[in-house]
Design a protein around this motif. Structure first.
Motif, PDB file in Angstrom:
ATOM      1  N   THR A 134       3.177   0.399  10.397  1.00  0.00           N
ATOM      2  CA  THR A 134       2.219  -0.512  11.047  1.00  0.00           C
ATOM      3  C   THR A 134       2.103  -1.834  10.300  1.00  0.00           C
ATOM      4  N   ASN A 135       2.918  -2.030   9.328  1.00  0.00           N
ATOM      5  CA  ASN A 135       2.798  -3.227   8.480  1.00  0.00           C
ATOM      6  C   ASN A 135       3.473  -4.440   9.129  1.00  0.00           C
ATOM      7  N   PHE A 136       3.959  -5.338   8.339  1.00  0.00           N
ATOM      8  CA  PHE A 136       4.506  -6.623   8.767  1.00  0.00           C
ATOM      9  C   PHE A 136       5.641  -6.437   9.789  1.00  0.00           C
ATOM     10  N   SER A 172      10.207  -2.886  10.167  1.00  0.00           N
ATOM     11  CA  SER A 172      11.349  -2.380   9.394  1.00  0.00           C
ATOM     12  C   SER A 172      11.007  -2.420   7.915  1.00  0.00           C
ATOM     13  N   ALA A 173      11.841  -1.744   7.115  1.00  0.00           N
ATOM     14  CA  ALA A 173      11.689  -1.833   5.651  1.00  0.00           C
ATOM     15  C   ALA A 173      11.975  -3.270   5.223  1.00  0.00           C
ATOM     16  N   ALA A 199       4.004   6.118   3.980  1.00  0.00           N
ATOM     17  CA  ALA A 199       4.232   5.080   4.980  1.00  0.00           C
ATOM     18  C   ALA A 199       3.290   3.903   4.736  1.00  0.00           C
ATOM     19  N   ASP A 200       3.812   2.699   4.920  1.00  0.00           N
ATOM     20  CA  ASP A 200       3.063   1.446   4.774  1.00  0.00           C
ATOM     21  C   ASP A 200       2.597   1.164   3.339  1.00  0.00           C
ATOM     22  N   GLN A 201       3.199   1.874   2.410  1.00  0.00           N
ATOM     23  CA  GLN A 201       2.918   1.550   1.002  1.00  0.00           C
ATOM     24  C   GLN A 201       4.119   0.791   0.432  1.00  0.00           C
ATOM     25  N   GLY A 238      -1.064  -0.501  -1.325  1.00  0.00           N
ATOM     26  CA  GLY A 238      -1.366   0.011   0.007  1.00  0.00           C
ATOM     27  C   GLY A 238      -2.141   1.309  -0.039  1.00  0.00           C
ATOM     28  N   GLN A 239      -2.512   1.733  -1.291  1.00  0.00           N
ATOM     29  CA  GLN A 239      -3.262   2.995  -1.402  1.00  0.00           C
ATOM     30  C   GLN A 239      -4.733   2.801  -1.051  1.00  0.00           C
TER      31      GLN A 239
END
Lengths: 383, 306
Positions: free
Chosen positions: B39-41, B49-50, B146-148, B164-165
């Motif tokens: 759900t990030n950038f 994507s990574a 995920a998303d970290q 992201g924690q």
């Protein structure tokens, strides 16, 4: 058709200076005229005060800042703004230092190196003013930008304040140059009060003749030693010593002539004019400007005092033949060669055959180096 | 100075200058990496994507074109960063984001490899020669949810952390890893030296020691110069008697004496000039005729018209 004419004339009226004039702007215009008057009528540093004074007039001609005419010094893309970048980004001061280096004869300093310490002692004015500025509530970076006025070195003050306190740049620059012009009024009373009759009459040993090799070594060793200790002073000291090497090498006469002639003259005109123009009333007239002028005066007084007192203290450790006349202590500030001339003039008042000029040039040029080092120290600590 | 002394000098110089390093592409750092992006950038195609963030730690712009990004130690030239894209220039202390989506046809910033969340991921940045490793990072297997992201605590710093924690350690793609709203040096001075006394003491000590160093050096250089001058003069005058040498005090001649000599010479030359027989006059000076200066011979004659 009549309505069209009236509308356009009305729009034009709104663009004129008369429609946009303000009381503060008019005050600044009067200040500019005063600067020009002092420079021409009383000879107060005309080379600086005339461009600055006229710059104040240019910077304070009122106009509609919302019209997007790109004419103001603070409007990006305007000619004045482009010229102002030399001040804002700090390009002009190192170029001025190049010219100063090409003009300066360091032989008085080389023949009597202990005079360098007098130049160091006068820098206390900077740090004392820093303390007073903190006391008045300025932030440390602002206090440093203001305090450097005590070095009596316009280019250094502009260089440091452009890095540490750009919002105060205009006031600091005008203040530094104004007080430099007033050095002949500020320094003599302090020198007279702080020295005894006997001290005023001290005759110093004539300086020995310095070989050209020593003069060539000086800028190289000077640069390496000072900039290894304080690399943040590199733009100023690098250009100062380069200018001096151009002069002393004897192999680059044309470059030295350009540096000390057309180049420094051109930069002085641009520097003075843009510094003056940056004093737009809306930016300049504030309580902090008053504070800066007060602190500048404090810094000058303390710098002169510490230079004179240091010589008196230093004399305790010197033998009878090597005593230093404390009247050259004022020259530790870097207003070259004005403060050295003041030493000479005050010295002649008490003994018409005691010429102190060459002796005073030693601490005077050491003051240039000292104030650049002090600026580098402040930049290193606070940037 | 023999070769050994020169060698010792350079070794000492290297020892005292340990931090001397060039600014340029070697200042670029792998700054933050996200392996599982749910759900990030998003990239410009709207895909999660990574991503790998580079950071220019220098005070000059750096162009990373022709450098290589890879996740395979045996293949340093896996993804050559394309040339002639102005966006590959990273301004001072700014960031550049690459998408590890295995879709290089989508543009300069889309890599031709993927990152595997189930394995240890090694990422390397190589110089344009494909040999010099500029920076690398190894992300241990399974440490990132995920998303970290795995990031340097502060931009360019050596300490890596998981972001992201929680709300305090937020993920910062294309942005500073640590937000700075004040100058730490200034804050430190405000806190510990509110009167400015410590600054005054430290700064005066530095100014004095710097200028004292200069004074001492020139005292020494002056002494050497006087000694050389003295030796040369003794040699040129052929003196050997020590008392005579001491009496003459070679090398310490004050500049005033030279100034007096200079002035005397100047006046002498002025006097010489004054007795020249040149006369300043307003009368017309009679000159003898010479065909070399005659205008008639130097002008082009116009041909006569017939």
């Amino acid at each position: 058709m009549g309505e069209f004419l009236l509308n356009n004339l009305s729009d034009f009226w709104n663009l004129t200076g008369f429609a946009n004039a303000s009381a503060t702007g008019l005050i600044m215009i009067l200040v500019g005229i005063l600067f020009i008057y002092l420079a021409i009528r009383h000879g107060f540093e005309p080379m600086l005060l005339i461009p600055i004074g006229f710059g104040i007039l240019i910077g304070n001609i009122p106009f509609d800042t919302n019209a997007g005419l790109e004419i103001g010094v603070y409007e990006e893309g305007s000619v004045l703004n482009i010229l102002y970048q030399g001040v804002r980004q700090g390009w002009y001061p190192p170029l001025v230092f190049l010219g100063i280096g090409a003009m300066t004869d360091f032989s008085a300093l080389i023949s009597n190196p202990k005079l360098i310490l007098v130049g160091a002692s006068a820098q206390f004015g900077i740090f004392a003013a820093y303390m007073v500025a903190l006391l008045l509530g300025f932030e440390p970076n602002q206090a440093a930008g203001i305090a450097i006025i005590g070095g009596a070195d316009g280019p250094t003050a502009i260089f440091l304040s452009s890095k540490l306190s750009p919002n105060l740049l205009g006031a600091i620059a005008v203040c530094a140059y104004s007080y430099m012009a007033m050095v002949p009024l500020i320094q003599p009373p302090i020198m007279r009060i702080l020295t005894t009759q006997k001290e005023k009459l001290i005759r110093m040993k004539p300086p020995r003749a310095v070989s050209q090799t020593e003069k060539i070594i000086f800028p190289i060793v000077g640069l390496l030693l000072t900039c290894f200790v304080v690399p943040s002073a590199l733009p100023l000291l690098g250009m100062l010593f380069l200018g001096n090497l151009l002069k002393e090498s004897g192999a680059t006469r044309r470059l030295a002539d350009t540096a000390k002639g057309p180049l420094i003259d051109s930069i002085t005109i641009l520097l003075g004019m843009t510094v003056g123009a940056s004093t737009q009333a809306s930016e300049f007239i504030s309580w902090s400007t008053l504070g800066i002028f007060f602190l500048g005066l404090v810094a000058f007084i303390i710098a002169t005092t510490s230079g004179v007192l240091f010589v008196k203290f230093f004399n305790i450790f010197l033998n009878k033949d090597n005593k230093i006349n404390p009247l050259i202590g004022n020259a530790g500030v870097s207003a070259v060669p004005m403060s050295a001339r003041i030493s000479q003039n005050v010295g002649l008042e008490y003994d018409p055959t005691n010429y102190l000029l060459m002796h005073a040039m030693g601490p005077n040029v050491a003051g240039v180096i000292g104030s650049a080092v002090a600026a580098g120290v402040l930049l290193g600590f606070l940037s | 100075m023999n070769k050994r002394t020169i060698g010792v000098f350079f070794v000492l110089l290297l020892i005292i200058c340990p931090r001397a390093e060039a600014q340029g592409v070697k200042s670029v750092r792998i700054n933050e990496v996200m392996i599982t992006n749910e759900t990030n950038f998003q990239d410009n195609y709207g895909v999660h994507s990574a991503w790998i963030e580079l950071y220019n730690s220098s005070f000059g712009s750096v162009n990373v074109e022709s450098c290589f990004l890879t996740n395979d130690k045996n293949n340093p030239k896996m993804y050559p960063i394309p040339k002639e894209d102005i966006l590959t220039e990273i301004p001072p202390h700014q960031h550049l984001l690459f998408w590890a989506d295995g879709l290089p046809n989508r543009g300069t910033f889309h890599l031709n490899f993927l990152l595997d969340p189930t394995k240890e991921n090694w990422i390397g940045l190589y110089d344009a020669n494909g040999i010099t490793l500029i920076d690398e990072v190894t992300i241990p297997a399974g440490i990132l949810a995920a998303d970290q992201s795995y990031a340097r605590e502060d931009d360019g710093s050596t300490n890596w952390v998981i972001k992201g924690q929680d709300n305090r350690h937020y993920v910062t793609p294309n942005a500073n890893n640590m937000t700075k709203d004040s100058n730490s040096k200034i804050e430190s001075f405000k806190l510990r030296d509110h009167s400015g006394i410590l600054m005054a003491i430290m700064a005066m000590m530095i100014v004095f020691s710097c200028l004292l160093l200069l004074a001492t050096s020139f005292k020494l250089i002056g002494k050497i110069s006087i000694w050389i001058n003295k030796r040369n003069q003794i040699k040129s005058k052929g003196l050997s008697n020590k008392n005579e040498v001491k009496e003459k005090d070679f090398g310490n001649t004050p500049g005033e004496i030279y100034a007096a000599i200079g002035m005397a010479l100047h006046e002498y030359q002025d006097n010489v000039h004054d007795i020249e027989d040149t006369v300043l006059t307003i009368n017309k000076v009679k000159r003898n005729y010479s065909p070399w200066s005659s205008k008639i011979y130097t002008l082009t004659e116009t041909p006569r018209k017939h």
